[in-house]
Motif scaffolding. Structure first.
Motif, PDB file in Angstrom:
ATOM      1  N   LYS A  72       0.556  -1.070   0.145  1.00 18.72           N
ATOM      2  CA  LYS A  72       0.242   0.041  -0.155  1.00 18.72           C
ATOM      3  C   LYS A  72       0.485   1.048  -0.112  1.00 18.72           C
ATOM      4  O   LYS A  72       1.132   1.402   1.093  1.00 18.72           O
ATOM      5  CB  LYS A  72      -0.516  -0.161   1.494  1.00 18.72           C
ATOM      6  CG  LYS A  72      -1.964  -1.254   1.280  1.00 18.72           C
ATOM      7  CD  LYS A  72      -2.973  -0.754   2.187  1.00 18.72           C
ATOM      8  CE  LYS A  72      -3.937  -2.159   2.041  1.00 18.72           C
ATOM      9  NZ  LYS A  72      -5.017  -2.256   3.159  1.00 18.72           N
ATOM     10  N   GLN A  73       1.772   1.585  -1.096  1.00 16.92           N
ATOM     11  CA  GLN A  73       2.407   2.626  -0.855  1.00 16.92           C
ATOM     12  C   GLN A  73       2.746   3.340  -2.405  1.00 16.92           C
ATOM     13  O   GLN A  73       2.258   1.790  -3.677  1.00 16.92           O
ATOM     14  CB  GLN A  73       4.292   2.113  -0.697  1.00 16.92           C
ATOM     15  CG  GLN A  73       4.512   1.619  -1.125  1.00 16.92           C
ATOM     16  CD  GLN A  73       5.824   0.864  -0.007  1.00 16.92           C
ATOM     17  OE1 GLN A  73       6.393   0.929   0.749  1.00 16.92           O
ATOM     18  NE2 GLN A  73       6.558  -0.371  -1.136  1.00 16.92           N
ATOM     19  N   THR A 122      -6.824   7.221   2.031  1.00 16.07           N
ATOM     20  CA  THR A 122      -7.252   5.674   2.244  1.00 16.07           C
ATOM     21  C   THR A 122      -6.326   4.848   0.805  1.00 16.07           C
ATOM     22  O   THR A 122      -6.550   5.895  -0.051  1.00 16.07           O
ATOM     23  CB  THR A 122      -8.054   4.596   2.601  1.00 16.07           C
ATOM     24  OG1 THR A 122      -9.377   4.742   1.543  1.00 16.07           O
ATOM     25  CG2 THR A 122      -8.536   4.776   3.746  1.00 16.07           C
ATOM     26  N   PHE A 123      -5.666   3.703   0.900  1.00 17.80           N
ATOM     27  CA  PHE A 123      -4.732   3.460  -0.820  1.00 17.80           C
ATOM     28  C   PHE A 123      -6.038   3.208  -1.778  1.00 17.80           C
ATOM     29  O   PHE A 123      -6.857   1.963  -0.945  1.00 17.80           O
ATOM     30  CB  PHE A 123      -3.807   1.520  -0.146  1.00 17.80           C
ATOM     31  CG  PHE A 123      -4.057   1.643  -1.349  1.00 17.80           C
ATOM     32  CD1 PHE A 123      -2.732   2.086  -1.991  1.00 17.80           C
ATOM     33  CD2 PHE A 123      -3.522   0.236  -1.749  1.00 17.80           C
ATOM     34  CE1 PHE A 123      -1.890   1.965  -3.262  1.00 17.80           C
ATOM     35  CE2 PHE A 123      -3.448  -0.399  -3.051  1.00 17.80           C
ATOM     36  CZ  PHE A 123      -2.659   0.545  -3.471  1.00 17.80           C
ATOM     37  N   ARG A 124      -6.021   3.079  -2.177  1.00 17.00           N
ATOM     38  CA  ARG A 124      -7.721   2.933  -3.267  1.00 17.00           C
ATOM     39  C   ARG A 124      -6.802   2.207  -4.141  1.00 17.00           C
ATOM     40  O   ARG A 124      -4.982   2.851  -5.171  1.00 17.00           O
ATOM     41  CB  ARG A 124      -7.986   4.556  -3.995  1.00 17.00           C
ATOM     42  CG  ARG A 124      -8.346   5.432  -3.420  1.00 17.00           C
ATOM     43  CD  ARG A 124      -9.139   5.991  -4.146  1.00 17.00           C
ATOM     44  NE  ARG A 124      -9.986   6.838  -2.672  1.00 17.00           N
ATOM     45  CZ  ARG A 124     -11.063   7.785  -2.680  1.00 17.00           C
ATOM     46  NH1 ARG A 124     -10.940   8.459  -3.917  1.00 17.00           N
ATOM     47  NH2 ARG A 124     -11.453   8.577  -1.543  1.00 17.00           N
ATOM     48  N   PRO A 125      -6.732   0.299  -4.813  1.00 13.65           N
ATOM     49  CA  PRO A 125      -6.142   0.200  -5.765  1.00 13.65           C
ATOM     50  C   PRO A 125      -6.619   0.824  -7.362  1.00 13.65           C
ATOM     51  O   PRO A 125      -7.542   0.451  -7.421  1.00 13.65           O
ATOM     52  CB  PRO A 125      -7.018  -1.214  -5.800  1.00 13.65           C
ATOM     53  CG  PRO A 125      -6.900  -1.160  -4.060  1.00 13.65           C
ATOM     54  CD  PRO A 125      -7.482  -0.105  -3.689  1.00 13.65           C
ATOM     55  N   ASP A 130     -15.052  -1.094  -8.047  1.00 10.52           N
ATOM     56  CA  ASP A 130     -15.352  -2.639  -7.312  1.00 10.52           C
ATOM     57  C   ASP A 130     -17.199  -2.623  -7.692  1.00 10.52           C
ATOM     58  O   ASP A 130     -17.057  -0.836  -7.645  1.00 10.52           O
ATOM     59  CB  ASP A 130     -15.858  -2.220  -5.720  1.00 10.52           C
ATOM     60  CG  ASP A 130     -14.247  -3.261  -5.365  1.00 10.52           C
ATOM     61  OD1 ASP A 130     -13.841  -4.021  -5.894  1.00 10.52           O
ATOM     62  OD2 ASP A 130     -14.446  -3.153  -4.400  1.00 10.52           O
ATOM     63  N   GLY A 131     -18.038  -2.964  -7.946  1.00 10.20           N
ATOM     64  CA  GLY A 131     -19.205  -3.129  -9.026  1.00 10.20           C
ATOM     65  C   GLY A 131     -19.631  -2.448  -9.709  1.00 10.20           C
ATOM     66  O   GLY A 131     -20.558  -2.335 -10.516  1.00 10.20           O
ATOM     67  N   VAL A 192     -16.161  11.046 -13.175  1.00 10.83           N
ATOM     68  CA  VAL A 192     -16.801  12.182 -13.289  1.00 10.83           C
ATOM     69  C   VAL A 192     -17.387  11.948 -11.923  1.00 10.83           C
ATOM     70  O   VAL A 192     -18.123  11.227 -11.314  1.00 10.83           O
ATOM     71  CB  VAL A 192     -17.592  11.860 -14.290  1.00 10.83           C
ATOM     72  CG1 VAL A 192     -18.403  12.840 -14.291  1.00 10.83           C
ATOM     73  CG2 VAL A 192     -16.973  11.653 -16.030  1.00 10.83           C
ATOM     74  N   ASN A 193     -17.029  13.451 -11.519  1.00 10.48           N
ATOM     75  CA  ASN A 193     -18.183  13.929 -10.187  1.00 10.48           C
ATOM     76  C   ASN A 193     -17.906  12.328  -8.734  1.00 10.48           C
ATOM     77  O   ASN A 193     -17.923  12.362  -7.834  1.00 10.48           O
ATOM     78  CB  ASN A 193     -19.665  13.682  -9.738  1.00 10.48           C
ATOM     79  CG  ASN A 193     -19.659  14.521  -9.099  1.00 10.48           C
ATOM     80  OD1 ASN A 193     -19.064  15.478  -8.624  1.00 10.48           O
ATOM     81  ND2 ASN A 193     -21.148  14.213  -8.561  1.00 10.48           N
ATOM     82  N   LEU A 194     -16.002  11.830  -8.779  1.00 10.01           N
ATOM     83  CA  LEU A 194     -15.246  11.488  -8.352  1.00 10.01           C
ATOM     84  C   LEU A 194     -14.343  11.268  -7.511  1.00 10.01           C
ATOM     85  O   LEU A 194     -13.700  12.106  -8.035  1.00 10.01           O
ATOM     86  CB  LEU A 194     -15.731   9.634  -8.485  1.00 10.01           C
ATOM     87  CG  LEU A 194     -17.121   9.308  -8.656  1.00 10.01           C
ATOM     88  CD1 LEU A 194     -17.695   7.699  -9.120  1.00 10.01           C
ATOM     89  CD2 LEU A 194     -17.902   8.044  -7.240  1.00 10.01           C
ATOM     90  N   ASP A 195     -13.785  10.719  -6.499  1.00  5.63           N
ATOM     91  CA  ASP A 195     -12.674  10.685  -6.207  1.00  5.63           C
ATOM     92  C   ASP A 195     -11.475   9.676  -6.588  1.00  5.63           C
ATOM     93  O   ASP A 195     -11.986   8.417  -7.462  1.00  5.63           O
ATOM     94  CB  ASP A 195     -12.587  10.542  -5.044  1.00  5.63           C
ATOM     95  CG  ASP A 195     -12.747  11.274  -3.829  1.00  5.63           C
ATOM     96  OD1 ASP A 195     -12.478  12.294  -4.283  1.00  5.63           O
ATOM     97  OD2 ASP A 195     -13.277  11.037  -2.792  1.00  5.63           O
TER      98      ASP A 195
END
Length: 226
Positions: A72-73, A122-125, A130-131, A192-195
């Motif tokens: 996670k880096q 947080t770490f985002r892969p 997801d989904g 779009v309109n998301l992190d």
């Protein structure tokens, strides 16, 4: 209390069968799409480059990156390029989500700064969100072998009608696959309109290129604050 007529009972039974069929068909379609997608995740570790369009900040940047999902880096070197393809490094950052530490080295001064990673970051892969729904395969560029790239397309929606966000991703298999192995290389990602996948990035678009699973030995050796 009422007694159903044979016709009413038959109608209810027919409606029940139709609902059951629709649910069953949806489940079969979902399972079929998951079986036919070649992509679910990216390699645990890789080195590469990306172009980022940040619509929130109205800016554009190039960056070289080392990605390590196992620990996670991430390590990012932001740079500029001129017409002669030479590059000028601007800064590099090391972000360690496990220890909540961050370091930034600025150029040309090479000043090293230390920071604490906020708990809400947080770490985002980097991989299929997801989904996300598998939309099928399409060609980027020409639909001719050697002149285009066949990618798996994904899309997801988040939030309610007033504050809805959208994700789109295009991925290509990293190597010949077998069984449940669905490791892919990211090609395009849009939020779009998301992190986005990196800290403090919202409403962003990415193009990835020159990705390799070989990470430099010193990629995560950060600068030392003076």
């Amino acid at each position: 209390f009422s007694i159903l007529t044979p016709f009413a009972a038959l109608a209810r039974l027919t409606i029940f069968k139709m609902k059951f069929f629709l649910v069953f068909a949806a489940l079969v379609a979902f399972a079929y799409s998951q079986q036919n997608t070649r992509c679910l995740t990216t390699p645990d570790k890789w080195h590469g480059y990306f172009r980022e369009v940040d619509y929130e900040r109205q800016r554009f940047r190039f960056a070289e990156m080392d990605y390590d999902a196992t620990n996670k880096q991430i390590h990012i070197m932001e740079y500029e390029r001129d017409e002669n393809t030479r590059r000028r490094d601007i800064f590099q950052e090391w972000i360690y989500f496990t220890t909540r530490e961050g370091y930034r080295e600025e150029y040309p001064s090479k000043r090293c700064l230390e920071a604490t990673i906020p708990s809400n970051l947080t770490f985002r892969p980097i991989g299929v969100l997801d989904g996300a729904r598998f939309l099928g395969r399409e060609w980027i560029g020409a639909e001719i072998t050697g002149l285009g790239l066949e990618v798996d397309q994904f899309m997801a929606e988040r939030g309610d009608e007033r504050d809805r966000g959208y994700y789109h991703g295009s991925f290509v298999p990293a190597a010949p696959q077998s069984g449940a192995d669905k490791v892919c290389i990211p090609v395009l990602e849009s939020y779009v309109n998301l992190d986005g996948p990196f800290p403090d990035r919202h409403n962003v678009h990415y193009e990835f290129f020159n990705i390799s699973t070989a990470i430099p030995a010193n990629a995560f050796t950060h600068c030392t604050p003076s």
